[in-house]
Design an enzyme around this catalytic site. Structure first.
Site, PDB file in Angstrom:
ATOM      1  N   SER A  79       0.711  -1.279  -0.249  1.00  0.00           N
ATOM      2  CA  SER A  79       0.137  -0.092  -0.255  1.00  0.00           C
ATOM      3  C   SER A  79       0.883   1.341  -0.138  1.00  0.00           C
ATOM      4  CB  SER A  79      -1.238  -0.158   1.346  1.00  0.00           C
ATOM      5  OG  SER A  79      -1.908   1.481   1.527  1.00  0.00           O
ATOM      6  N   TYR A 126      -3.370  -0.788  10.280  1.00  0.00           N
ATOM      7  CA  TYR A 126      -3.182  -0.615   8.315  1.00  0.00           C
ATOM      8  C   TYR A 126      -1.862  -0.427   7.997  1.00  0.00           C
ATOM      9  CZ  TYR A 126      -4.388  -1.257   3.679  1.00  0.00           C
ATOM     10  OH  TYR A 126      -4.328  -1.403   2.496  1.00  0.00           O
TER      11      TYR A 126
END
Length: 253
Positions: free
Chosen positions: A136, A149
């Site tokens: 990500s 996250y």
């Protein structure tokens, strides 16, 4: 026939990736916790050369059963592993339920690790094999409201970099794809406070294309989107105080 094993394949990026390789004539292994969705996909006719099975990446026995199932259909061949399964919960760190924190760690970190380790024997015996991990843009700098996250994706990036060196001796290519927010249910679940400067402007098909590019390319990390690459470049060259100010600006903190 080339083969690909995809976790989190029932929807979003995983499904887009599965469709891309199926359209190119690959044998596609679809693995997810959503068994009903997998059955529907197999019955759709979109995957003429495929197998599918329930797989919970948080359970080592479930992952082992999935690889045994896949190997039985491919005679032990695994050209590409797409380590895609992941979850996201956003919000203030102290307010997020501990079960949500645990789930991100269990799936994004432990699950990805388990899948990679149990895939190794199949990858090792397949000439030119590759593993692509879904990372990500949040691995550029730890993001407020996405603390766990974001941290889990730092782990994915670090593991990818290490294994790209470690597994080279076995002829296995390892790379990571790092998208920004993607037009999926997960992408739209991010808190509105993060959406003022981060926008959902990438489609799953674009990430799927990048997965294939990463599998066939030479770099270890593939940061997607012009804005993401600019942010990463600027972040890399700023002192720590500047990196923090930039991240505060981007996340309105």
């Amino acid at each position: 026939m080339k083969t690909v094993f995809i976790t989190g394949a029932a929807s979003g990026i995983g499904l887009a990736t599965a469709r891309r390789f199926a359209a190119q004539g690959w044998f596609v292994g679809l693995y997810d916790i959503n068994s009903e969705a997998l059955d529907t996909l197999l019955e759709s006719g979109d995957f003429p050369q495929a197998c599918a099975r329930y797989c919970d990446v948080t359970r080592r026995d479930s992952v082992a059963e999935a690889f045994a199932h896949f190997s039985g259909h491919t005679n032990g061949r695994l050209d590409l592993l797409v380590n895609n399964a992941g979850v996201l919960t956003s919000g203030n760190f102290e307010d997020i339920d501990i079960q949500a924190h645990d789930l991100m760690i269990d799936i994004n970190i432990k699950g990805l690790t388990t899948v990679a380790q149990l895939a190794f024997p199949l990858l090792q015996r397949t000439s030119g094999a590759a593993m692509v991990n879904l990372c990500s843009v949040s691995s550029v700098h730890g993001l407020p409201l996405l603390a766990v996250y974001s941290a889990s994706k730092f782990y994915v990036n670090g593991l990818t970099e290490a294994l790209s060196i470690e597994w080279a001796q076995h002829g296995i290519r390892v790379a990571a794809v790092k998208p920004p927010l993607v037009n999926t249910r997960m992408g739209h679940s991010v808190r509105p406070e993060l959406m003022t400067k981060f926008s959902v402007d990438m489609e799953p098909d674009e990430v799927a294309e990048a997965v294939q590019r990463a599998a066939e390319g030479k770099r270890t990390g593939y940061l997607l989107g012009t804005s993401s690459r600019i942010w990463a470049w600027v972040d890399k060259h700023l002192p720590e105080s500047g990196r923090q100010r930039l991240t505060r600006y981007l996340t309105d903190h």
